[in-house]
Design a protein around this motif. Structure first.
Motif, mmCIF file in Angstrom:
data_model
loop_
_atom_site.group_PDB
_atom_site.id
_atom_site.type_symbol
_atom_site.label_atom_id
_atom_site.label_comp_id
_atom_site.label_asym_id
_atom_site.label_seq_id
_atom_site.Cartn_x
_atom_site.Cartn_y
_atom_site.Cartn_z
ATOM 1 N N TYR A 438 0.841 -1.203 0.000
ATOM 2 C CA TYR A 438 0.000 0.000 0.000
ATOM 3 C C TYR A 438 0.877 1.254 0.000
ATOM 4 C CZ TYR A 438 -3.125 3.609 1.828
ATOM 5 O OH TYR A 438 -3.831 4.775 2.008
ATOM 6 N N LYS A 439 0.581 2.197 -0.882
ATOM 7 C CA LYS A 439 1.298 3.475 -1.028
ATOM 8 C C LYS A 439 2.707 3.306 -1.578
ATOM 9 C CE LYS A 439 -0.979 6.877 1.905
ATOM 10 N NZ LYS A 439 -0.788 7.834 3.031
ATOM 11 N N SER A 440 3.506 2.448 -0.957
ATOM 12 C CA SER A 440 4.859 2.185 -1.444
ATOM 13 C C SER A 440 4.999 0.690 -1.692
ATOM 14 C CB SER A 440 5.903 2.648 -0.432
ATOM 15 O OG SER A 440 5.833 1.873 0.752
ATOM 16 N N PHE A 441 6.073 0.313 -2.381
ATOM 17 C CA PHE A 441 6.234 -1.087 -2.767
ATOM 18 C C PHE A 441 6.364 -1.997 -1.548
ATOM 19 C CE2 PHE A 441 8.597 -4.749 -4.517
ATOM 20 C CZ PHE A 441 7.716 -5.093 -5.524
ATOM 21 N N ASN A 442 6.946 -1.517 -0.492
ATOM 22 C CA ASN A 442 7.149 -2.342 0.704
ATOM 23 C C ASN A 442 6.149 -2.041 1.811
ATOM 24 O OD1 ASN A 442 9.395 -3.857 -0.190
ATOM 25 N ND2 ASN A 442 10.720 -2.091 0.153
ATOM 26 N N GLY A 443 5.310 -1.030 1.623
ATOM 27 C CA GLY A 443 4.405 -0.612 2.685
ATOM 28 C C GLY A 443 3.151 -1.470 2.787
ATOM 29 N N GLY A 444 2.457 -1.324 3.895
ATOM 30 C CA GLY A 444 1.225 -2.069 4.118
ATOM 31 C C GLY A 444 0.215 -1.242 4.878
ATOM 32 N N LEU A 445 -0.978 -1.800 5.024
ATOM 33 C CA LEU A 445 -2.061 -1.093 5.710
ATOM 34 C C LEU A 445 -2.964 -2.094 6.394
ATOM 35 C CD1 LEU A 445 -3.717 1.596 6.169
ATOM 36 C CD2 LEU A 445 -4.980 0.959 4.088
ATOM 37 N N LEU A 446 -3.246 -1.852 7.663
ATOM 38 C CA LEU A 446 -4.296 -2.568 8.377
ATOM 39 C C LEU A 446 -5.416 -1.563 8.580
ATOM 40 C CD1 LEU A 446 -4.605 -5.466 9.549
ATOM 41 C CD2 LEU A 446 -4.193 -4.466 11.802
ATOM 42 N N ILE A 447 -6.608 -1.883 8.089
ATOM 43 C CA ILE A 447 -7.681 -0.896 8.074
ATOM 44 C C ILE A 447 -8.991 -1.531 8.524
ATOM 45 C CG2 ILE A 447 -8.110 -1.311 5.598
ATOM 46 C CD1 ILE A 447 -8.827 1.728 5.410
ATOM 47 N N SER A 448 -9.743 -0.779 9.320
ATOM 48 C CA SER A 448 -11.028 -1.240 9.841
ATOM 49 C C SER A 448 -12.158 -0.456 9.186
ATOM 50 C CB SER A 448 -11.076 -1.040 11.362
ATOM 51 O OG SER A 448 -12.386 -1.273 11.842
ATOM 52 N N PHE A 449 -13.187 -1.197 8.740
ATOM 53 C CA PHE A 449 -14.374 -0.586 8.164
ATOM 54 C C PHE A 449 -15.595 -0.922 9.014
ATOM 55 C CE2 PHE A 449 -11.625 -1.380 4.459
ATOM 56 C CZ PHE A 449 -11.553 -0.108 3.919
ATOM 57 N N ASP A 450 -16.542 0.007 9.020
ATOM 58 C CA ASP A 450 -17.834 -0.249 9.643
ATOM 59 C C ASP A 450 -18.575 -1.286 8.800
ATOM 60 O OD1 ASP A 450 -20.861 0.238 9.948
ATOM 61 O OD2 ASP A 450 -20.053 1.409 11.601
#
Length: 536
Positions: A438-450
């Motif tokens: 996510y965003k960068s080649f090595n980056g990541g994201l943990l995301i919470s949705f309703d």
């Protein structure tokens, strides 16, 4: 006088019936989780005890016409929905624990210090090209065997009589299935060697039968396919060849983990050859003689979809009653009625979807949570996240998050590869996704949705991406935590708002998915080790 006696009799009868109902509910709660269950799970069990768990007479949707399908001559369909209670024995027996594929947590947990510490580490051997340890999805299983099975299986003698013994079963990239003591990490019996790297997750039988189900990820030596073993003596009982002339696709791997219908002595699994297998096992188990055998009768479902040339299925089929759900390498998503043996609906392909779909029972309607990779889109694109009505395929809400993918002969994809988790308790109303690159080649994201609206509740932008599935942990004081590994070898403990409580580094990429039992996280790395990490 007779009038008073009748009144007293009625009052006593009411109290007796009330007591019986309470005992039934308490017993159901104990059967559900073995030790402790969360408040939300107790409420769900109590509610479900009042309703009938009947099959769904699903209405075939127009979208299903986009699918052309055929059944093999041997047509072994299911006759009843999967039971509400998946297993008769304590443990985590298949990928994400059961038909809803929502989590990999069991037992009771107390977290006071919010810290992680090493408990034990087990070193696997290594295959020439793939090494050892665990790859994607690589989730272990754990089981608390009953006495009669312990007695007849080829366990080392000290484990036949050990109290509170729980066995960890783990399939490695070195081509072996290992058996370990949850408490110490020591071997409990000889490994089973299939001589081919295993990327997927093992499964154990929900009836407590000594059966092992394991798929093969890479055709290193010998035939490629799916295997069922006796855990009495480690012998191979059945082999399902992945290179099947009936399949439209010739890649024969099995990364998915099956579901076993305990009441029908049957299993369902999909392969990367694009076939969905409904299998009547015809099990004969005689514990008193130390014998078990199976004689599988296999029904095959193959399909084609307009605009989708990649029928291979890498995720584990999810089930709600008699409706089975899966996605494929082309990004198509399907629902199949297991009793009618036909598709109910099929959504158009978007991009490769390997992460397993999660089922959430919301007011007696199954909803699905799914996310795609960034693969067919090229080096950059969007991971598509959706909530879908499981009865008709209608999209309830959708989000797209940007990311990257490595192309070439050895592509490494971004997007959603870890299976999401739908929360309960302190995580009620949240669905949590892990986005890689996510965003960068090595980056990541943990995301919470309703879960109702799809609106973002919180996010944690990760320095290092992850393919490992997130596990939710629920404590005795009604708190909730998340366990998350990443590609740099970090294992995180996060609170219910996504804030880091603690982390520990295990040395190399955590690509596999963990399980959590009481205080222990069991997780494999690409560095050839399986770890037990203790939460304090």
């Amino acid at each position: 006088m007779n009038y008073i006696i009748r009144i007293l009799f009625s009052i006593v009868t009411v109290f007796i019936l009330a007591g019986c109902m309470q005992q039934h509910t308490d017993r159901s709660m104990k059967e559900h989780a073995g030790k402790e269950v969360s408040a939300a799970a107790k409420e769900q069990i109590t509610t479900q005890s009042k309703e009938e768990w009947m099959k769904i007479d699903a209405i075939k949707q127009p979208s299903a016409s986009a699918i052309t399908y055929e059944l093999s001559k041997s047509n072994e369909s299911f006759t009843a929905p999967f039971p509400r209670k998946y297993q008769d024995i304590n443990g985590i027996l298949t990928f994400r624990a059961g038909p809803f594929r929502n989590n990999a947590y069991t037992g009771s947990t107390i977290i006071k210090e919010e810290s992680l510490m090493n408990n034990w580490a087990f070193q696997t051997s290594s295959s020439p090209k793939w090494g050892g340890g665990g790859g994607w999805v690589g989730q272990p299983s754990v089981i608390a065997w009953k006495a009669k099975e312990k007695e007849i299986m080829n366990l080392y003698p000290e484990y036949k009589s050990k109290k509170n013994f729980r066995e960890v079963v783990f399939a490695s990239l070195d081509g072996r299935v290992y058996f370990l003591d949850l408490e110490t990490g020591k071997a409990t019996r000889k490994p089973i060697h299939i001589k081919n790297p295993i990327k997927g997750s093992v499964a154990l039988d929900p009836r407590g039968y000594p059966l092992l189900y394991v798929g093969q990820g890479v055709p290193h030596t010998g035939e490629i396919g799916y295997r069922i073993y006796s855990l009495i003596d480690g012998s191979l009982l059945s082999f399902i060849p992945g290179e099947d002339p009936y399949a439209y696709r010739k890649w024969g791997a099995f990364d998915g983990s099956p579901l076993i219908h305990k009441e029908e002595d049957a299993m369902i699994i999909a392969g990367e050859n694009g076939i969905v297998y409904s299998i009547k096992l015809n099990t004969e188990y005689i514990p008193s003689e130390g014998k078990i055998s199976i004689n599988p009768a296999i029904s095959k479902y193959r399909y084609k979809q307009e605009g989708n040339d990649y029928q291979g299925v890498e995720n584990s089929i999810a089930v709600y009653k008699n409706l089975a759900y899966f996605a494929d390498n082309g990004g198509g998503i399907q629902a199949i009625d297991l009793i009618k043996n036909e598709p109910v609906w099929a959504n158009a392909p978007y991009d490769d979807t390997d992460a397993t779909l999660v089922v959430s029972n919301e007011e007696n309607t199954p909803f699905l949570y799914t996310g795609s990779q960034i693969d067919k889109q090229g080096a950059a694109g969007y991971a598509r996240i959706q909530k879908i009505n499981g009865l008709n395929g209608k999209i309830e809400w959708e989000k797209k998050l940007p990311g990257f993918s490595l192309l070439g002969e050895r592509p490494v994809n971004g997007g959603v590869l870890g299976t999401p988790v739908v929360g309960e308790g302190a995580l009620e109303g949240q669905v949590i996704y892990n986005i890689s690159r996510y965003k960068s080649f090595n980056g990541g994201l943990l995301i919470s949705f309703d879960t109702k609206t799809g609106e973002e509740k919180w996010r944690w932008e990760m320095d290092d991406y992850s393919w490992s599935s997130t596990v939710a942990v629920y404590t005795e004081n009604d708190k909730a935590y998340l366990v998350q590994g990443d590609s740099a070898g970090n294992l995180y403990l996060l609170n219910h708002n996504g804030n880091i409580a603690d982390k520990i580094n295990l040395g190399t990429n955590i690509e596999a998915s963990p399980i959590v039992i009481d205080q222990s996280i069991v997780i494999a790395t690409r560095g050839g080790q399986l770890f037990s990490i203790r939460m304090k």
